[in-house]
Enzyme design. Sequence first.
Site, PDB file in Angstrom:
ATOM      1  CE1 TYR A  18      -4.217   1.422   0.017  1.00 31.75           C
ATOM      2  CE2 TYR A  18      -3.420   2.800   1.812  1.00 31.75           C
ATOM      3  CZ  TYR A  18      -4.373   2.512   0.854  1.00 31.75           C
ATOM      4  OH  TYR A  18      -5.482   3.321   0.726  1.00 31.75           O
ATOM      5  NE  ARG A 182     -16.371 -11.700  -6.962  1.00 34.72           N
ATOM      6  CZ  ARG A 182     -15.465 -12.082  -6.068  1.00 34.72           C
ATOM      7  NH1 ARG A 182     -14.353 -12.659  -6.465  1.00 34.72           N
ATOM      8  NH2 ARG A 182     -15.669 -11.898  -4.775  1.00 34.72           N
ATOM      9  N   GLY A 265     -10.521   0.879  -7.034  1.00 34.73           N
ATOM     10  CA  GLY A 265      -9.968  -0.353  -6.495  1.00 34.73           C
ATOM     11  C   GLY A 265      -9.469  -1.236  -7.619  1.00 34.73           C
TER      12      GLY A 265
END
Length: 375
Positions: A18, A182, A265
């Site tokens: 990160y 999904r 993201g």
Amino acid sequence: MLAAPINPSDINQVEGVYPIKKKPQEYVDADSGEKLMGYIGGNEGVAQVVKIDSAIKDEIKVGDWVAPRYPGSLGTWSEYAYADVEDLVRIRPAETNEIDNKSESSTIASAKTAKMITPEDLSTVKVNGSTAYRMLSDFMQAKKDGKQEDQYVIQNGANGSAGQYVIQIAKELGLKTINVVRDRENFEETKAQLCKLGADIVIKDSELVAGNKSPSDTYLQVLALSKKGLIKLGINCVGGGIKNKTGSIEMAKMLANKSYYVTYGAMSKLPLVIPASFLIFKDIRFVGFWVSQWYVEQPVPKWQEMWQDLGRMIAENKLKPQPMNPIAWPTVSTTANTSSSPQTENTKQSIMGILFPTSVDGTKKTTAKNYFKFY
């Protein structure tokens, strides 16, 4: 700490991938007394002030609820923590009746709503709730004004925490949502849960990828909205995929000309491959959004204006944070003199936190000491 969530970005930070790095400090093992270099994980949460240095003169008082001002400034996965007052933002005063016209702008809750909001409600607002709010507020081409046809936002990862915030905040703003999830065995159950939050359309990722080759009724419904130019914003948390078989680019195909496609993201950890035609002929603006950077660039009053609005929605039951599975801190009997323990004049308390050992220079260790442990 009253409540602190586990966010995917927290895990990325533990993995060392990160962008925001925590500064390592020295800690003492409560069992062995061994000194270790490391940091306490967690960037988000709600804490209550238990003691303030008498020399500090600030609006923050004992009993106030506070949040870390910047990611990385405070490890929230701990029972107690020291913090500089400059690293905190007050989100609710100790006594809610203290909120008046002068102080109300510096809190997340107004006098009317403060008592209706719990620490759990607020614990994810600073990242996921604020991410959803800003993307809808800053990148939507035009908002519904009562004279226009309904305008739509299309997003993937809709069943995640940020995705659920998008659904609810969009509804409050008068926008409709197309929500991609999904494929899963419990799709109908997931769809029902999202529709209960206010989702207008829920579609499987595979339906979007299949497109006109094997069109479902839901796909044809989305396609009809696309042809009318009503889908004005794309929100992507998945990233890309092998041959784009994740529906990410298929979402972009549905956007009206000059719309924004915002990526916040990259859960697939794969690159997003953008056809040049989307840039040249449709003038779709592909941008990224990182709420941590937004906080750095914007003044605190703008944060608080946003938090006030989110607090109002929570209090009015228009915004429900994602259901949580609370995990209580274990009870420990050891008293340790750690460098980060809250202290009084005569006693030193033990502090519990999830410590991630590092080398002295702050890089991640790969030795056997790279584990979870309470201190």
